[in-house]
Design a protein around this motif. Sequence first.
Motif, mmCIF file in Angstrom:
data_model
loop_
_atom_site.group_PDB
_atom_site.id
_atom_site.type_symbol
_atom_site.label_atom_id
_atom_site.label_comp_id
_atom_site.label_asym_id
_atom_site.label_seq_id
_atom_site.Cartn_x
_atom_site.Cartn_y
_atom_site.Cartn_z
ATOM 1 N N ARG A 1 0.827 -1.211 0.000
ATOM 2 C CA ARG A 1 0.000 0.000 0.000
ATOM 3 C C ARG A 1 0.858 1.258 0.000
ATOM 4 O O ARG A 1 0.509 2.254 -0.647
ATOM 5 N N SER B 1 1.608 2.106 7.849
ATOM 6 C CA SER B 1 0.378 1.666 8.511
ATOM 7 C C SER B 1 0.642 0.760 9.704
ATOM 8 O O SER B 1 -0.194 0.641 10.590
ATOM 9 N N PRO C 1 -4.314 -0.511 12.308
ATOM 10 C CA PRO C 1 -4.160 0.560 11.319
ATOM 11 C C PRO C 1 -5.443 1.091 10.695
ATOM 12 O O PRO C 1 -5.419 2.143 10.064
ATOM 13 N N THR C 2 -6.567 0.376 10.847
ATOM 14 C CA THR C 2 -7.817 0.813 10.224
ATOM 15 C C THR C 2 -8.575 1.703 11.202
ATOM 16 O O THR C 2 -8.933 1.263 12.289
ATOM 17 N N ILE D 1 -7.137 4.508 6.673
ATOM 18 C CA ILE D 1 -6.000 3.700 7.125
ATOM 19 C C ILE D 1 -4.865 4.626 7.522
ATOM 20 O O ILE D 1 -4.592 5.624 6.841
ATOM 21 N N ASN E 1 -7.255 2.575 18.772
ATOM 22 C CA ASN E 1 -6.440 1.832 17.811
ATOM 23 C C ASN E 1 -5.165 1.258 18.428
ATOM 24 O O ASN E 1 -4.333 0.718 17.710
ATOM 25 N N LEU F 1 -1.287 -4.819 9.488
ATOM 26 C CA LEU F 1 -2.162 -4.766 8.310
ATOM 27 C C LEU F 1 -2.197 -6.092 7.559
ATOM 28 O O LEU F 1 -3.264 -6.573 7.174
ATOM 29 N N MET G 1 -8.352 -5.466 4.383
ATOM 30 C CA MET G 1 -8.083 -4.995 5.747
ATOM 31 C C MET G 1 -9.018 -5.666 6.743
ATOM 32 O O MET G 1 -9.275 -6.847 6.633
#
Length: 329
Positions: free
Chosen positions: A42, A61, A87-88, A103, A122, A140, A277
């Motif tokens: 990514r 991420s 990471p999301t 993200i 998170n 991720l 994800m």
Amino acid sequence: MKAAIHRGRSGLDGLRVGNMESKQPGPGEIRVRLKTAGLNHRDLFLMKGRHAADAPLILGSDGAGIIDALGEGVESLTVGTEVIIHPTIGWDNTEEVPVVPEILGGPRDGTFAETVVIPADNAFRKPTHLTWEEAGVLPLSALTAYRALFTRAHIKPGEHVLIPGIGGGVATYAMLMAQTAGAVVSVTSRSQAKLEEARRYSVHRAFSSGGDWSEELQGEKVDVILDSIGPATFPQYLEVIKPNGRIVSFGASSGDAVEVPLRALFFPQLSWIGTSMGSREEFGEMLRFMEEHTIAPLIDRMYPLDEILDSFRRMTAGEQFGNIGLRIG
């Protein structure tokens, strides 16, 4: 703080290590002093799509480190806690899929820096069985593999899972997770070195992506195919998958456009499923699965932050087996 900053040019030409001011956490946020971080494809896609006029961005991420500051209202965490970063952002419940999940590492500054500010939700406590290097490269890729196998494919013990293109982070996590869940795992690659490496992990079959898959499988059919490649290999999937099988797509390394004869899908009752994800709920499930079975990432190579360009050159060359990571603190 030291950070890998992307600005001025697209691609790797725009990536340089420099200094930026460390941010303070706002309400509901924390700041993590990073020990390690992990690379993902990514990051390459984002760099390729950025332009000279875009604001400077810290990519990344994946990461793990120690909380060093709390924003207003954060009571569930304390300074000094060792954490791994989900990471999301903003996707809490598995069934409530956002249109476009946010993200970490674009557009919000990410983990290729000495510190990162994230929502407190998170941050998860670092599994004790993981080293800092292992924790930093986990998030991720492991989350993507977990969701693909368990939430989307619903794999069962004894099922045959085929993973084309073994070598990258998601594929190697999927191999380990599926085997742990009692599945039979076969893999493909264009690289003989990667096939040899995969055989060290007792896969059922490991064969060339460019060969005759039916012949290589000796007539066996598979229940699940994890697809990160797309059009280059998709026709082969239809030759080796069982009736009622599942193709789960999470990448498109050979392109976006796939031409599929619909009868090849509906007559054998196949399911073609998309995934990407995962949610905060799934991240917690994934960490518990990893801890329960003491699964650790396969690390290809770790680099100091100052050598981040070399790390991405290795990823671009497709040479790795497992995850590529950065040592930061």
